[in-house]
Design a protein around this motif. Structure first.
Motif, PDB file in Angstrom:
ATOM      1  N   ILE A 192     -15.510   2.393  -4.228  1.00 60.89           N
ATOM      2  CA  ILE A 192     -15.527   3.301  -4.164  1.00 60.89           C
ATOM      3  C   ILE A 192     -15.186   4.491  -5.825  1.00 60.89           C
ATOM      4  CG2 ILE A 192     -12.773   4.328  -3.795  1.00 60.89           C
ATOM      5  CD1 ILE A 192     -12.525   1.797  -1.956  1.00 60.89           C
ATOM      6  N   GLU A 193     -15.147   5.273  -5.825  1.00 61.49           N
ATOM      7  CA  GLU A 193     -15.172   6.080  -6.841  1.00 61.49           C
ATOM      8  C   GLU A 193     -13.944   6.324  -7.201  1.00 61.49           C
ATOM      9  OE1 GLU A 193     -18.670   8.448  -7.350  1.00 61.49           O
ATOM     10  OE2 GLU A 193     -19.971   6.577  -6.906  1.00 61.49           O
ATOM     11  N   ASN A 194     -13.295   6.988  -6.405  1.00 63.27           N
ATOM     12  CA  ASN A 194     -11.867   7.724  -6.273  1.00 63.27           C
ATOM     13  C   ASN A 194     -10.970   6.745  -6.232  1.00 63.27           C
ATOM     14  OD1 ASN A 194      -9.479   9.639  -5.738  1.00 63.27           O
ATOM     15  ND2 ASN A 194     -11.101  11.251  -4.960  1.00 63.27           N
ATOM     16  N   VAL A 195     -10.145   6.873  -6.960  1.00 63.33           N
ATOM     17  CA  VAL A 195      -8.717   6.159  -6.828  1.00 63.33           C
ATOM     18  C   VAL A 195      -7.431   6.344  -6.154  1.00 63.33           C
ATOM     19  CG1 VAL A 195      -7.414   7.168  -8.089  1.00 63.33           C
ATOM     20  CG2 VAL A 195      -7.224   4.730  -8.731  1.00 63.33           C
ATOM     21  N   GLU A 196      -8.085   7.303  -5.389  1.00 59.55           N
ATOM     22  CA  GLU A 196      -7.185   7.908  -4.446  1.00 59.55           C
ATOM     23  C   GLU A 196      -6.822   7.247  -2.962  1.00 59.55           C
ATOM     24  OE1 GLU A 196      -5.708  11.814  -4.612  1.00 59.55           O
ATOM     25  OE2 GLU A 196      -6.746  12.317  -6.199  1.00 59.55           O
ATOM     26  N   ILE A 197      -8.620   7.019  -2.726  1.00 60.09           N
ATOM     27  CA  ILE A 197      -8.784   6.493  -1.619  1.00 60.09           C
ATOM     28  C   ILE A 197      -8.505   4.878  -1.776  1.00 60.09           C
ATOM     29  CG2 ILE A 197     -11.099   5.507  -0.548  1.00 60.09           C
ATOM     30  CD1 ILE A 197     -12.850   7.707  -1.285  1.00 60.09           C
ATOM     31  N   SER A 198      -8.593   3.860  -3.062  1.00 61.58           N
ATOM     32  CA  SER A 198      -7.822   3.193  -2.947  1.00 61.58           C
ATOM     33  C   SER A 198      -6.761   2.477  -2.965  1.00 61.58           C
ATOM     34  CB  SER A 198      -8.341   1.987  -4.920  1.00 61.58           C
ATOM     35  OG  SER A 198      -7.369   3.162  -5.096  1.00 61.58           O
ATOM     36  N   THR A 199      -5.879   3.515  -3.025  1.00 67.59           N
ATOM     37  CA  THR A 199      -5.018   3.633  -2.301  1.00 67.59           C
ATOM     38  C   THR A 199      -4.149   3.645  -0.642  1.00 67.59           C
ATOM     39  OG1 THR A 199      -4.400   6.142  -2.935  1.00 67.59           O
ATOM     40  CG2 THR A 199      -3.765   4.874  -4.706  1.00 67.59           C
ATOM     41  N   LEU A 200      -5.087   3.950   0.109  1.00 66.54           N
ATOM     42  CA  LEU A 200      -5.473   3.685   1.138  1.00 66.54           C
ATOM     43  C   LEU A 200      -4.897   2.341   1.805  1.00 66.54           C
ATOM     44  CD1 LEU A 200      -7.455   6.879   2.232  1.00 66.54           C
ATOM     45  CD2 LEU A 200      -4.975   6.513   2.073  1.00 66.54           C
ATOM     46  N   ILE A 201      -5.809   1.571   1.321  1.00 59.03           N
ATOM     47  CA  ILE A 201      -5.438  -0.091   1.975  1.00 59.03           C
ATOM     48  C   ILE A 201      -4.448  -0.627   1.840  1.00 59.03           C
ATOM     49  CG2 ILE A 201      -6.989  -2.195   1.263  1.00 59.03           C
ATOM     50  CD1 ILE A 201      -9.239  -0.274  -0.267  1.00 59.03           C
ATOM     51  N   THR A 202      -4.077  -1.650   2.678  1.00 62.71           N
ATOM     52  CA  THR A 202      -2.203  -1.419   2.558  1.00 62.71           C
ATOM     53  C   THR A 202      -2.522  -2.975   3.059  1.00 62.71           C
ATOM     54  OG1 THR A 202      -1.763  -0.969   4.968  1.00 62.71           O
ATOM     55  CG2 THR A 202      -1.101   0.441   3.124  1.00 62.71           C
ATOM     56  N   HIS A 203      -1.246  -3.731   3.020  1.00 61.59           N
ATOM     57  CA  HIS A 203      -1.017  -4.977   3.256  1.00 61.59           C
ATOM     58  C   HIS A 203      -0.524  -4.844   5.007  1.00 61.59           C
ATOM     59  CE1 HIS A 203       1.397  -8.743   4.375  1.00 61.59           C
ATOM     60  NE2 HIS A 203       1.908  -8.301   3.315  1.00 61.59           N
TER      61      HIS A 203
END
Length: 183
Positions: free
Chosen positions: A67-78
């Motif tokens: 992943i290169e875009n920090v915004e994409i990483s915020t899509l992963i949830t508990h």
């Protein structure tokens, strides 16, 4: 066709583009160091109170590190509570999390994960927080760096980066974190 019921105010423009302005993000790269193995074990064997257990299922470290875009990483949830961020008291929000990594290494690695800083379009300051996906993305970046450049220093035991799967983590009252991996 009958009457269309809607409350959209045309003076707001098109509903397709409404609130399209995205927040801006800032983050620091994680840092890491090798620590004595007993320090690693002590971090989660000292009967510390766990404040949050996070289960995310099966996230491959290999995929996360790409992943290169920090915004994409915020899509992963508990997955159990649909938790999207780790709740940390305000006075500690700018303090990095100490994340202990020992699998599949012969030593313990202590990584510091700094908070993601977010600023909404109309705000003047950035606010720190820890999205769940961001935490695991940063952990994946540490693993990738170690596997790429430092694997002899940590003594990798029989598993390549593409074998490793993040299942979750335990967060303790002192904001130290133990990541749960499998292969």
């Amino acid at each position: 066709m009958g009457e269309i019921l809607a409350n959209w105010d045309e003076s707001d423009g098109s509903p397709y583009n409404y609130h399209l302005e995205r927040p801006s993000f800032q983050y620091e790269e994680p840092t890491w160091r090798i620590v004595p193995y007993d320090q690693c074990r002590a971090s989660y064997n000292n009967h510390k109170k766990g404040i949050k257990s996070i289960f995310v299922g099966n996230l491959r470290l290999w995929t996360l590190h790409l992943i290169e875009n920090v915004e994409i990483s915020t899509l992963i949830t508990h997955s159990e509570e649909h938790l999207s961020y780790i709740d940390i008291e305000d006075e500690n929000i700018n303090v990095p999390l100490k994340v202990y990594l020992d699998y599949p290494f012969s030593v313990c690695v202590e990584a510091e994960i700094f908070p993601l800083r977010r600023k909404e379009l109309y705000e003047t300051e950035y606010h720190g927080y820890f999205p769940v996906g961001y935490l695991f993305w940063q952990v994946a970046k540490v693993y990738a760096e170690i596997y790429k450049n430092h694997w002899e220093e940590v003594g990798v035991w029989g598993h390549g980066l593409s074998d490793l799967i993040v299942n979750g983590c335990e967060i303790y009252e002192d904001y130290s974190v133990m990541v749960v991996l499998s292969s």
